[in-house]
Design a protein around this motif. Structure first.
Motif, PDB file in Angstrom:
ATOM      1  N   GLN A 225       0.709  -1.243   0.157  1.00  0.00           N
ATOM      2  CA  GLN A 225       0.200  -0.049  -0.085  1.00  0.00           C
ATOM      3  C   GLN A 225       0.631   1.142   0.010  1.00  0.00           C
ATOM      4  OE1 GLN A 225      -2.422  -0.807   3.374  1.00  0.00           O
ATOM      5  NE2 GLN A 225      -3.773  -1.754   2.502  1.00  0.00           N
ATOM      6  N   LYS A 228       2.803   1.620  -3.358  1.00  0.00           N
ATOM      7  CA  LYS A 228       1.443   2.130  -4.435  1.00  0.00           C
ATOM      8  C   LYS A 228       1.085   3.615  -4.241  1.00  0.00           C
ATOM      9  CE  LYS A 228      -2.761   0.916  -4.049  1.00  0.00           C
ATOM     10  NZ  LYS A 228      -4.053   0.231  -3.922  1.00  0.00           N
ATOM     11  N   TYR A 229       1.343   4.129  -3.054  1.00  0.00           N
ATOM     12  CA  TYR A 229       0.947   5.455  -2.585  1.00  0.00           C
ATOM     13  C   TYR A 229       2.103   6.299  -3.490  1.00  0.00           C
ATOM     14  CZ  TYR A 229       1.528   9.791  -0.330  1.00  0.00           C
ATOM     15  OH  TYR A 229       1.606  11.085   0.339  1.00  0.00           O
ATOM     16  N   MET A 231       4.161   5.532  -5.697  1.00  0.00           N
ATOM     17  CA  MET A 231       4.019   5.237  -7.201  1.00  0.00           C
ATOM     18  C   MET A 231       3.141   6.398  -7.799  1.00  0.00           C
ATOM     19  SD  MET A 231       4.984   1.271  -7.484  1.00  0.00           S
ATOM     20  CE  MET A 231       6.511   0.487  -6.966  1.00  0.00           C
ATOM     21  N   LYS A 232       1.965   6.319  -7.102  1.00  0.00           N
ATOM     22  CA  LYS A 232       0.671   6.864  -7.628  1.00  0.00           C
ATOM     23  C   LYS A 232       0.959   8.458  -7.738  1.00  0.00           C
ATOM     24  CE  LYS A 232      -4.202   7.615  -7.541  1.00  0.00           C
ATOM     25  NZ  LYS A 232      -5.455   7.117  -6.847  1.00  0.00           N
ATOM     26  N   LYS A 233       1.795   8.915  -6.397  1.00  0.00           N
ATOM     27  CA  LYS A 233       2.031  10.179  -6.338  1.00  0.00           C
ATOM     28  C   LYS A 233       2.802  10.817  -7.244  1.00  0.00           C
ATOM     29  CE  LYS A 233       3.569  13.324  -2.390  1.00  0.00           C
ATOM     30  NZ  LYS A 233       4.095  13.512  -1.111  1.00  0.00           N
ATOM     31  N   LYS A 235       3.741   9.275 -10.283  1.00  0.00           N
ATOM     32  CA  LYS A 235       3.147   9.076 -11.651  1.00  0.00           C
ATOM     33  C   LYS A 235       4.236   8.415 -12.383  1.00  0.00           C
ATOM     34  CE  LYS A 235      -0.058  12.801 -11.790  1.00  0.00           C
ATOM     35  NZ  LYS A 235      -0.181  14.366 -12.393  1.00  0.00           N
ATOM     36  N   ILE A 238       3.908   2.509 -15.469  1.00  0.00           N
ATOM     37  CA  ILE A 238       3.168   1.356 -15.008  1.00  0.00           C
ATOM     38  C   ILE A 238       3.777   0.140 -14.568  1.00  0.00           C
ATOM     39  CG2 ILE A 238       1.113  -0.505 -15.719  1.00  0.00           C
ATOM     40  CD1 ILE A 238       0.256   2.375 -15.045  1.00  0.00           C
ATOM     41  N   TYR A 241       4.938  -0.747 -10.922  1.00  0.00           N
ATOM     42  CA  TYR A 241       4.303  -1.133  -9.818  1.00  0.00           C
ATOM     43  C   TYR A 241       4.341  -2.653  -9.868  1.00  0.00           C
ATOM     44  CZ  TYR A 241       1.003   2.997  -9.686  1.00  0.00           C
ATOM     45  OH  TYR A 241       0.387   4.171  -9.737  1.00  0.00           O
TER      46      TYR A 241
END
Length: 265
Positions: A225, A228-229, A231-233, A235, A238, A241
């Motif tokens: 989690q 993922k936080y 990685m999303k923040k 950008k 893909i 991930y």
């Protein structure tokens, strides 16, 4: 006069290895430091061991938690009272080689652009026997490197306290219970601070069977989690991930197979 280095260590039920760990700090060739040890409500005789050494060496400062607060909170409590310009981490089951502080401090003083320095290790088992040499990432660590996976061995580091304060120290959150270091490196790098690993063996890092047993699957979910936080923040591509998913797959491997892998690697 304030010490140059503040050493911070949290202890929870590590009496088996604690004496050697403490002695490895007290026997450093560079000795201008304070040694802040937080006993995180241990139920074994860790506190009595710490108190014994504190009677022998005035550089030791004891914090005694009345409840088990976890690593991030305990380290932040150490930071709150630290007087040194530099912060050196230490874990209660590892061993710092005698020249560690001198070499890391010399590096930071001659590389003003670096906020955190770590080093290469000899990995030892529960009995203290060497298994391998280990350096996750040689040289400078980028933000993308850090987001993929932890690239620096937490207890080996020496850091500029000013940088730690700028990012408010360690994040205390459910997701960082076993990944407080991963989060810290990402926070520092996001703010523009630089991290570097030197290719010098200055540390004995304990990685035994007991450590494998501590790695509960819920911690792997939290690590996923957290990754993922970040990685999303930021950008990231893909494909990155996959690094977040990896701990979940590793956690499905039976302990007996992990034990066999640790013995041969």
């Amino acid at each position: 006069m304030s010490p140059t280095i503040s050493v911070i260590m949290s202890v929870y039920n590590d009496s088996k290895y604690l004496e050697k760990s403490i002695e490895s700090i007290l026997n450093q060739t560079y000795n201008d430091f304070e040694f802040i040890i937080c006993n995180d409500c241990s139920s074994d005789d860790s506190l009595s061991i710490i108190e014994k050494y504190a009677m022998l060496d005035k550089r030791i400062v004891i914090i005694n938690n009345q409840d088990n607060l976890g690593l991030a909170t305990s380290l932040n409590k150490c930071l709150d009272i630290a007087k040194g310009e530099f912060i050196a981490r230490m874990d209660s089951d590892d061993i710092s080689l005698p020249n560690r502080f001198k070499e890391e401090l010399d590096f930071l003083k001659t590389h003003s652009e670096i906020a955190v320095v770590g080093c290469k290790c000899n990995v030892i088992d529960d009995l203290g026997e060497k298994r391998k040499e280990f350096l996750i990432h040689e040289g400078e660590v980028t933000l993308l490197d850090a987001i993929k996976k932890t690239q620096i061995i937490h207890p080996t580091v020496m850091m500029r306290k000013s940088a730690l304060l700028k990012v408010s120290g360690y994040t205390v959150d459910e997701k960082t219970q076993r990944a407080e270091d991963y989060d810290l490196w990402c926070k520092l790098l996001e703010k523009g601070y630089k991290i570097f690993n030197i290719d010098r063996i200055l540390f004995l890092y304990r990685e035994g069977i007991s450590g494998i047993k501590k790695r509960k699957y819920r911690y792997r979910i939290q690590e996923y989690q957290l990754k993922k936080y970040w990685m999303k923040k930021k950008k990231v591509p893909i494909i990155t991930y996959l690094y977040a998913i990896k701990p979940l797959f590793v956690g499905c491997i039976p302990t007996v197979l992990m034990n066999m892998y640790k013995r041969i690697n």
